[in-house]
Design an enzyme around this catalytic site. Structure first.
Site, short mmCIF file in Angstrom:
data_model
loop_
_atom_site.label_atom_id
_atom_site.label_comp_id
_atom_site.label_asym_id
_atom_site.label_seq_id
_atom_site.Cartn_x
_atom_site.Cartn_y
_atom_site.Cartn_z
N GLU A 2 -5.87 -8.29 0.85
CA GLU A 2 -6.40 -8.00 2.38
C GLU A 2 -7.99 -7.61 2.00
O GLU A 2 -8.25 -6.87 1.05
CB GLU A 2 -5.72 -6.75 2.86
CG GLU A 2 -4.37 -6.90 3.46
CD GLU A 2 -3.79 -5.65 4.29
OE1 GLU A 2 -4.57 -4.52 4.22
OE2 GLU A 2 -2.36 -5.76 3.93
N GLU A 57 0.88 -1.17 0.06
CA GLU A 57 -0.15 0.06 -0.03
C GLU A 57 0.83 1.19 -0.03
O GLU A 57 0.81 2.14 0.90
CB GLU A 57 -1.07 0.08 1.30
CG GLU A 57 -2.13 -1.03 1.12
CD GLU A 57 -3.04 -0.84 2.15
OE1 GLU A 57 -3.00 -0.04 2.92
OE2 GLU A 57 -4.09 -1.66 2.01
C1 GCO Z 1 -3.60 -1.50 5.42
C2 GCO Z 1 -2.42 -2.63 5.86
C3 GCO Z 1 -2.75 -3.30 7.20
C4 GCO Z 1 -4.08 -2.64 7.89
C5 GCO Z 1 -5.36 -3.16 7.55
C6 GCO Z 1 -6.44 -2.31 8.30
O1 GCO Z 1 -4.32 -2.08 4.40
O2 GCO Z 1 -3.65 -0.45 5.85
O3 GCO Z 1 -1.95 -3.10 4.96
O4 GCO Z 1 -1.86 -3.05 7.97
O5 GCO Z 1 -4.01 -3.08 9.19
O6 GCO Z 1 -5.53 -2.40 6.13
O7 GCO Z 1 -6.56 -0.90 8.36
#
Ligand code: GCO
Length: 451
Positions: free
Chosen positions: A363, A175
């Protein structure tokens, strides 16, 4: 649990035999052990010590204690029938000074994780960088210093050389929109810097580093599957007034297009966001060729949708997000709207880029205030979120869109960056006093579904 059987519309088989199922984590959020066994200081170690930066002034010195309990947690991955485990490498655990000598204890730790996964029949997926930059580099400007490309390349090399004999699935970094935006423009994440100049430098250097990292992996590990991950939200205008539609386009450019497009050879989305023309001044000769890479897969990370309104008071983007609370829709404890069709929309959107070879959801998840009732955590809302998001992924797949993997965020409750321990995203509950783990209903459901 019978619910998975009853839900005949949602069956693992419908996703096909080759669909990749997993769970994602990140080093800083779970490991703890921030200054033992030779680990150096990262920007998140420093940032969490600053008063008022993290909700309740929480820190990650213990986190979910994965450093000491990795076996127990990998056993849980196994128990939940999850075939793929994604984790990241703490840069300063393997390279305490960011560069130079490796820390044998750091290498040993990740070797133990990899080996234990393999012993349990779980495929390890490495994210090389999930935001914990060495503090020594931040003192030299961090992501705003062009040297970061070399620092990062060396780190990638160390990871590839030490772990590449057993790990074939790699994610270069996580990200970039978030660590550049939250870390270098808004200052709400480490290193807590602000301003457009910092931001544009960080963005461009992140693009060059992603590509340099990917090329380094390819050179050392020709058979590796190499990807990188992007945060993406489904964006909708507040109404069909032209000014809101245009505002939504600008936000979409910042949130969803800024990194993928240069990497695919399309350049930065300067038409929608003229301030990005500032990057032209930062660019050096030869950068154009070094901004592109043919990734084996792209990881999409989606949690919600955003509704966008035009706002002339917000510089650069001239838009603002209409908070979910104001819209009176259901929200998670992050304040994010519960809106499962968002995942379908982002899959569809990224399918529009024909150069992308493969897409996984790396994710997706939700935070809710779980109640531990004598060892039973009935997290119905998270369970519904999971099921409804999977239905949307399946819908995309059934309509012929490319999507070949799903990783839930996340295994256990952990340190949620600026939200500290307040936001619980885990399939497994952690009592942060005793560090005891308890599988939530959502985790039990996922286990049954994956069986
Ligand atoms: C993100 C990160 C994660 C976060 C999740 C929830 O996507 O920001 O990869 O570390 O914890 O997304 O906010």
């Amino acid at each position: 649990m019978e619910s998975a059987q009853q839900d005949s519309l949602l069956h693992k088989q419908l996703f096909g035999d080759h669909f990749i199922w997993g769970v994602s984590t990140a080093a800083f959020q779970i490991e703890g052990a921030t200054n033992i066994d030779g680990k150096g200081v990262s920007i998140w170690d420093t940032f969490t010590k600053r008063k008022g930066k993290i909700l309740n002034n929480d820190n990650a010195e213990i986190a979910s204690d994965f450093y000491n309990r990795y076996k127990e947690d990998i056993d849980l991955v196994h128990q939940l029938n999850i075939p793929n485990f994604r984790f990241s490498i703490s840069w300063t655990r393997v390279l305490p000074n960011g560069e130079g000598e490796v820390n044998p204890k750091g290498i040993l730790f990740y070797n133990q994780i990899i080996n234990y996964c393999l012993e349990k029949g779980i495929v390890p997926w490495i994210t090389i960088y999930h935001w914990d930059l060495p503090q020594v580099f931040e003192e030299k400007g961090g992501w705003t210093n062009r040297e970061i490309i070399n620092w990062f390349t060396y780190f990638v090399q160390v990871c590839a050389q030490n772990f590449g004999d057993r790990v074939t699935s790699w994610i270069v970094l996580n990200e970039p929109a978030v660590f550049t935006g939250a870390g270098y423009f808004f200052g709400i994440h480490a290193p807590g810097r602000v301003g457009i100049k910092n931001y544009l430098l960080a963005v461009h250097h992140a693009v060059l580093s992603i590509v340099a990292g990917a090329k380094t992996l390819r050179a050392i590990l020709p058979n590796a599957r190499i990807g990188t991950t992007f945060s993406c939200s489904h964006i909708e205008p507040f109404s069909n007034k032209t000014r809101h539609i245009n505002a939504a386009k600008r936000v979409d450019a910042f949130i969803n297009r800024l990194f993928i497009e240069p990497i695919l050879g399309m350049g930065y989305p300067v038409n929608e966001v003229p301030v990005l023309k500032g990057i032209e001044k930062i660019k050096q000769q030869g950068d154009e060729q070094n901004m592109q890479f043919a990734f084996d897969f792209i990881g999409l990370q989606n949690y919600t949708r955003e509704i966008v309104k035009c706002s002339y008071f917000t510089p650069y983007v001239f838009a603002k997000l209409v908070k979910a609370a104001k819209r009176k829709v259901e929200t998670t404890s992050m304040g994010w709207e519960v809106y499962p069709p968002a995942i379908y929309e982002v899959i569809k959107k990224f399918n529009g880029y024909k150069q992308i070879k493969d897409i996984y959801i790396t994710e997706n998840g939700s935070a809710f205030d779980d109640i531990n009732a004598n060892g039973v955590i009935d997290d119905t809302k998270r369970l519904e979120f999971l099921k409804n998001n999977l239905k949307q992924v399946l819908k995309a797949k059934a309509e012929g869109y490319m999507v070949n993997g799903y990783f839930a965020w996340t295994l256990t409750d952990n340190f949620e960056w600026a939200e500290g321990y307040h936001a619980r995203f885990g399939l497994i509950y952690i009592d942060f006093k005793t560090l005891q783990r308890t599988v939530k209903s959502s985790g039990k459901w996922y286990a049954h579904f994956l069986k």
